[in-house]
Design an enzyme around this catalytic site. Structure first.
Site, mmCIF file in Angstrom:
data_model
loop_
_atom_site.group_PDB
_atom_site.id
_atom_site.type_symbol
_atom_site.label_atom_id
_atom_site.label_comp_id
_atom_site.label_asym_id
_atom_site.label_seq_id
_atom_site.Cartn_x
_atom_site.Cartn_y
_atom_site.Cartn_z
ATOM 1 N N ASP A 1 31.139 62.225 46.232
ATOM 2 C CA ASP A 1 31.077 60.808 46.564
ATOM 3 C C ASP A 1 31.689 60.681 47.944
ATOM 4 O O ASP A 1 32.778 61.214 48.204
ATOM 5 C CB ASP A 1 31.799 59.918 45.558
ATOM 6 C CG ASP A 1 31.299 58.478 45.671
ATOM 7 O OD1 ASP A 1 30.072 58.269 45.589
ATOM 8 O OD2 ASP A 1 32.115 57.562 45.856
ATOM 9 N N ARG B 1 32.615 66.690 54.518
ATOM 10 C CA ARG B 1 32.082 67.446 53.382
ATOM 11 C C ARG B 1 32.373 68.929 53.541
ATOM 12 O O ARG B 1 32.700 69.624 52.580
ATOM 13 C CB ARG B 1 30.583 67.183 53.246
ATOM 14 C CG ARG B 1 30.003 67.632 51.907
ATOM 15 C CD ARG B 1 28.599 67.104 51.681
ATOM 16 N NE ARG B 1 28.621 65.650 51.534
ATOM 17 C CZ ARG B 1 28.114 64.794 52.417
ATOM 18 N NH1 ARG B 1 27.522 65.229 53.506
ATOM 19 N NH2 ARG B 1 28.188 63.502 52.208
#
Length: 200
Positions: free
Chosen positions: A69, A183
């Protein structure tokens, strides 16, 4: 090779995560291959939503699941759009609509006040009832610019300027982005935990 279900329907995100996770000897299968329904993102934090998505994918497939997320926090907007980054412009949101709304909201904000950061949370669950999911988090600081630059990436990348290299996230190669991005940092943090999990 170990198999993981990736709880995402975003093709570019799947590609990005597959590329990084392949180096751990992990085969990543998108949840769409199992017709897994999308989880309702009812959490109020990135961590809560990532857990909901991973649990949903694990429950429907019986395989370990990894969920991401992520979103962007803009300081001048008190952290918006945050967990609502993908649906910032409402029903039928697209990258183009989300970016247009972001730039409109920042119209009267001077350049030096347009600081922002991408946040990513990754959650790995061995099964749907895993009481101790692995959680990793990474952030990436930048500035929001009006004019989009670059053809790579997705989401807010064309408007997210990385100051020390004067490139937007969309102007970076995939390898450059992996080494710098939120990420990539979260995955680097998770890599040792992954290896520990898969060598038990």
């Amino acid at each position: 090779m170990k198999k993981l279900v990736l709880a995402s329907g975003n093709k570019k995100k799947i590609s990005e995560l597959q590329e990084i996770l392949a180096s751990f000897g992990v085969e990543v299968i998108p949840q769409s291959a199992f017709d897994v329904p999308e989880a309702e993102e009812t959490g109020l934090t990135f961590v809560e939503n990532a857990i909901l998505k991973a649990r949903n994918a694990a429950a429907h497939t019986g395989l370990p699941a990894i969920a991401d997320d992520s979103g962007i926090e803009v300081d001048a907007l008190n952290g918006e759009p945050g967990i609502y980054s993908a649906r910032f412009s409402g029903a039928g949101a697209t990258d183009e609509k989300n970016n247009a709304l972001l730039i409109e909201k920042l119209r009267n904000t001077p350049a030096e006040k347009r600081t922002a950061r991408y946040q990513a949370v990754l959650v790995l669950m061995q099964h749907a009832n895993d009481p101790t999911p692995l959680i990793a988090q990474g952030s990436w600081d930048g500035h929001i610019i009006d004019e989009p630059r670059g053809e790579n990436g997705f989401g807010y990348d064309p408007h997210f300027l990385v100051p020390n290299i004067n490139k937007t996230a969309a102007e970076l190669s995939s390898s450059e982005k992996q080494s710098l991005s939120h990420r990539g940092k979260a995955l680097a943090q998770l890599s040792q935990q992954l290896q520990d999990q898969f060598t038990r």
